[in-house]
Design a protein around this motif. Structure first.
Motif, mmCIF file in Angstrom:
data_model
loop_
_atom_site.group_PDB
_atom_site.id
_atom_site.type_symbol
_atom_site.label_atom_id
_atom_site.label_comp_id
_atom_site.label_asym_id
_atom_site.label_seq_id
_atom_site.Cartn_x
_atom_site.Cartn_y
_atom_site.Cartn_z
ATOM 1 N N TYR A 1 0.840 -1.194 0.000
ATOM 2 C CA TYR A 1 0.000 0.000 0.000
ATOM 3 C C TYR A 1 0.881 1.253 0.000
ATOM 4 C CZ TYR A 1 -3.573 -3.371 1.094
ATOM 5 O OH TYR A 1 -4.403 -4.454 1.050
ATOM 6 N N CYS A 2 0.409 2.267 -0.641
ATOM 7 C CA CYS A 2 1.138 3.519 -0.795
ATOM 8 C C CYS A 2 1.341 4.200 0.562
ATOM 9 C CB CYS A 2 0.360 4.445 -1.732
ATOM 10 S SG CYS A 2 1.151 6.042 -1.992
ATOM 11 N N MET A 3 2.579 4.635 0.800
ATOM 12 C CA MET A 3 2.897 5.342 2.045
ATOM 13 C C MET A 3 2.389 6.782 2.015
ATOM 14 S SD MET A 3 6.731 3.823 2.655
ATOM 15 C CE MET A 3 7.116 5.007 3.912
ATOM 16 N N THR A 4 1.997 7.278 0.843
ATOM 17 C CA THR A 4 1.507 8.642 0.712
ATOM 18 C C THR A 4 -0.009 8.714 0.822
ATOM 19 O OG1 THR A 4 3.383 9.216 -0.691
ATOM 20 C CG2 THR A 4 1.491 10.691 -0.776
ATOM 21 N N CYS A 5 -0.730 7.860 0.040
ATOM 22 C CA CYS A 5 -2.188 7.968 0.015
ATOM 23 C C CYS A 5 -2.922 6.710 0.474
ATOM 24 C CB CYS A 5 -2.660 8.371 -1.384
ATOM 25 S SG CYS A 5 -2.539 7.052 -2.623
ATOM 26 N N GLY A 6 -2.210 5.609 0.655
ATOM 27 C CA GLY A 6 -2.833 4.380 1.145
ATOM 28 C C GLY A 6 -3.426 3.490 0.069
ATOM 29 N N SER A 7 -3.360 3.879 -1.196
ATOM 30 C CA SER A 7 -3.902 3.065 -2.284
ATOM 31 C C SER A 7 -3.013 1.853 -2.539
ATOM 32 C CB SER A 7 -3.998 3.899 -3.568
ATOM 33 O OG SER A 7 -4.906 4.961 -3.399
ATOM 34 N N ALA A 8 -3.552 0.910 -3.293
ATOM 35 C CA ALA A 8 -2.807 -0.307 -3.625
ATOM 36 C C ALA A 8 -1.605 0.032 -4.509
ATOM 37 C CB ALA A 8 -3.718 -1.287 -4.348
ATOM 38 N N MET A 9 -0.553 -0.772 -4.357
ATOM 39 C CA MET A 9 0.650 -0.635 -5.184
ATOM 40 C C MET A 9 0.596 -1.696 -6.274
ATOM 41 S SD MET A 9 2.491 1.795 -3.690
ATOM 42 C CE MET A 9 4.250 1.600 -3.885
ATOM 43 N N GLU A 10 1.269 -1.408 -7.384
ATOM 44 C CA GLU A 10 1.392 -2.381 -8.459
ATOM 45 C C GLU A 10 2.834 -2.384 -8.944
ATOM 46 O OE1 GLU A 10 -1.095 -1.142 -11.692
ATOM 47 O OE2 GLU A 10 0.140 0.595 -12.173
ATOM 48 N N LEU A 11 3.241 -3.480 -9.551
ATOM 49 C CA LEU A 11 4.581 -3.548 -10.119
ATOM 50 C C LEU A 11 4.558 -2.844 -11.468
ATOM 51 C CD1 LEU A 11 7.234 -4.728 -9.179
ATOM 52 C CD2 LEU A 11 6.754 -6.757 -10.532
#
Length: 185
Positions: free
Chosen positions: A5-15
């Motif tokens: 999860y993104c450390m800035t906005c909390g959204s999911a991360m992807e490769l």
């Protein structure tokens, strides 16, 4: 560990391919997780031809004799970190003389270790009984009979055998850069 999860906005991360390297990137904002890194520091404090060593009471290296040191804090200059670590682990006050060695260890968490030559100021080695359970100044002859970590043996040899002064702290740079730790030849 992989960032999910993104450390800035909390959204999911992807490769995602970022400049030719697969990186975790946020699906909603511009955040890119550049990797996992740690920066450690070590002190080579010499007093009367003896080197300050500590015996690790915790992993990594539990039971081995090493130079005092630790990991830098997020908002702390590296040369301040090593002074603090030496004092916390041993009760010895020392000041940075020069930077004498760097170890680069790529891994799942990329580790960089910076070793400083330090000048003894005061104090008798007293272990903190948390990170280290023994501390003292030891000669090369004494170290030969101790369980000294291989990397520490290398550091001690580099520091004691060096004909160079290492990189010195630039206390008065020609261009003041507040908040920087600057070292130069």
């Amino acid at each position: 560990m992989e960032a999910k999860y993104c450390m800035t906005c909390g959204s999911a991360m992807e490769l995602r391919d970022v400049d030719g390297t697969p990186r975790s990137a946020c699906t909603a904002c511009s955040f890119v997780h550049w990797g996992n890194y740690s920066v450690g520091v070590g002190a080579l404090v010499v007093k009367e031809d003896k080197v300050l060593l500590v015996r690790r009471a915790q992993e990594p290296g539990k039971g081995y004799w090493t130079t005092p040191g630790g990991y830098i804090e997020q908002n702390e200059l590296i040369h301040e970190t090593i002074c603090r670590e030496v004092l916390e682990e041993t009760g010895v006050e020392a000041v940075v003389k020069s930077l004498v060695a760097v170890r680069d260890q790529p891994s799942r968490i990329h580790n960089v270790y910076i070793a400083f030559s330090m000048e003894y100021v005061s104090g008798e080695p007293t272990p903190d009984q948390f990170e280290v359970d023994a501390a003292g100044f030891y000669s090369l002859e004494e170290m030969a009979t101790m369980n000294v970590a291989g990397f520490t043996k290398w550091l001690v040899k580099v520091a004691l055998d060096s004909q160079e002064d290492g990189l010195k702290m630039d206390e008065q740079p020609i261009i003041p850069l507040n908040g920087y730790g600057l070292f130069r030849i």
